[in-house]
Design a protein around this motif. Sequence first.
Motif, PDB file in Angstrom:
ATOM      1  N   THR A 189     -17.185  34.336  14.921  1.00 62.04           N
ATOM      2  CA  THR A 189     -18.185  35.462  14.662  1.00 62.04           C
ATOM      3  C   THR A 189     -17.877  35.794  13.190  1.00 62.04           C
ATOM      4  O   THR A 189     -19.064  36.396  12.523  1.00 62.04           O
ATOM      5  N   HIS A 208      -9.066  41.254  21.520  1.00 63.35           N
ATOM      6  CA  HIS A 208     -10.495  41.108  21.928  1.00 63.35           C
ATOM      7  C   HIS A 208     -10.510  40.088  23.286  1.00 63.35           C
ATOM      8  O   HIS A 208     -11.101  40.368  24.184  1.00 63.35           O
ATOM      9  N   GLN A 260     -18.971  41.646  21.677  1.00 66.03           N
ATOM     10  CA  GLN A 260     -18.922  41.115  20.479  1.00 66.03           C
ATOM     11  C   GLN A 260     -19.187  41.968  19.354  1.00 66.03           C
ATOM     12  O   GLN A 260     -18.520  42.411  18.159  1.00 66.03           O
ATOM     13  N   GLY A 261     -20.082  42.896  19.831  1.00 61.07           N
ATOM     14  CA  GLY A 261     -20.261  44.171  18.683  1.00 61.07           C
ATOM     15  C   GLY A 261     -18.957  45.156  18.342  1.00 61.07           C
ATOM     16  O   GLY A 261     -18.751  45.383  17.222  1.00 61.07           O
ATOM     17  N   ASP A 262     -18.339  45.172  19.406  1.00 60.41           N
ATOM     18  CA  ASP A 262     -16.816  45.961  19.376  1.00 60.41           C
ATOM     19  C   ASP A 262     -16.076  45.261  18.432  1.00 60.41           C
ATOM     20  O   ASP A 262     -15.054  45.759  17.522  1.00 60.41           O
ATOM     21  N   THR A 291     -16.727  43.028  15.951  1.00 56.93           N
ATOM     22  CA  THR A 291     -17.266  42.820  14.348  1.00 56.93           C
ATOM     23  C   THR A 291     -17.325  44.472  13.716  1.00 56.93           C
ATOM     24  O   THR A 291     -17.106  44.309  12.725  1.00 56.93           O
ATOM     25  N   VAL A 292     -17.074  45.439  14.657  1.00 54.13           N
ATOM     26  CA  VAL A 292     -17.197  46.661  14.048  1.00 54.13           C
ATOM     27  C   VAL A 292     -15.828  47.052  13.555  1.00 54.13           C
ATOM     28  O   VAL A 292     -15.778  47.951  12.497  1.00 54.13           O
ATOM     29  N   CYS A 293     -14.775  46.392  14.111  1.00 54.73           N
ATOM     30  CA  CYS A 293     -13.460  46.626  13.570  1.00 54.73           C
ATOM     31  C   CYS A 293     -13.185  46.161  12.312  1.00 54.73           C
ATOM     32  O   CYS A 293     -12.322  46.747  11.782  1.00 54.73           O
TER      33      CYS A 293
END
Length: 97
Positions: free
Chosen positions: A42, A68, A90-92, A94-96
């Motif tokens: 990602t 993750h 996946q959003g969680d 990439t936000v990290c």
Amino acid sequence: FRVFLSALPQQVVPVPILQNSIKLTNEPPSGLKANMLRAYLTFNNDLWDSSSKQSELKSIVFALCFFHSVVCERRKFGPIGWNRAYPFNQGDLTVCI
């Protein structure tokens, strides 16, 4: 006749069309190794190139991808070991970063 429909809820698409159509899903890979690989993919090269401390960033990204992947694997077991269900995706990840 072929048509592509999104899985997002829409009120304009009649229910019989959805019931008669072929449904495809994108399931997360099974296994910790496959989840780690998917998590790493990602991130693009811009993330690595923009960092001045690449070795520290690689360690942090590895830890986040590992966490993750473990959470995604644990989700399959349901309430065993978890107090609440959380849709970690996946959003969680990439936000990290």
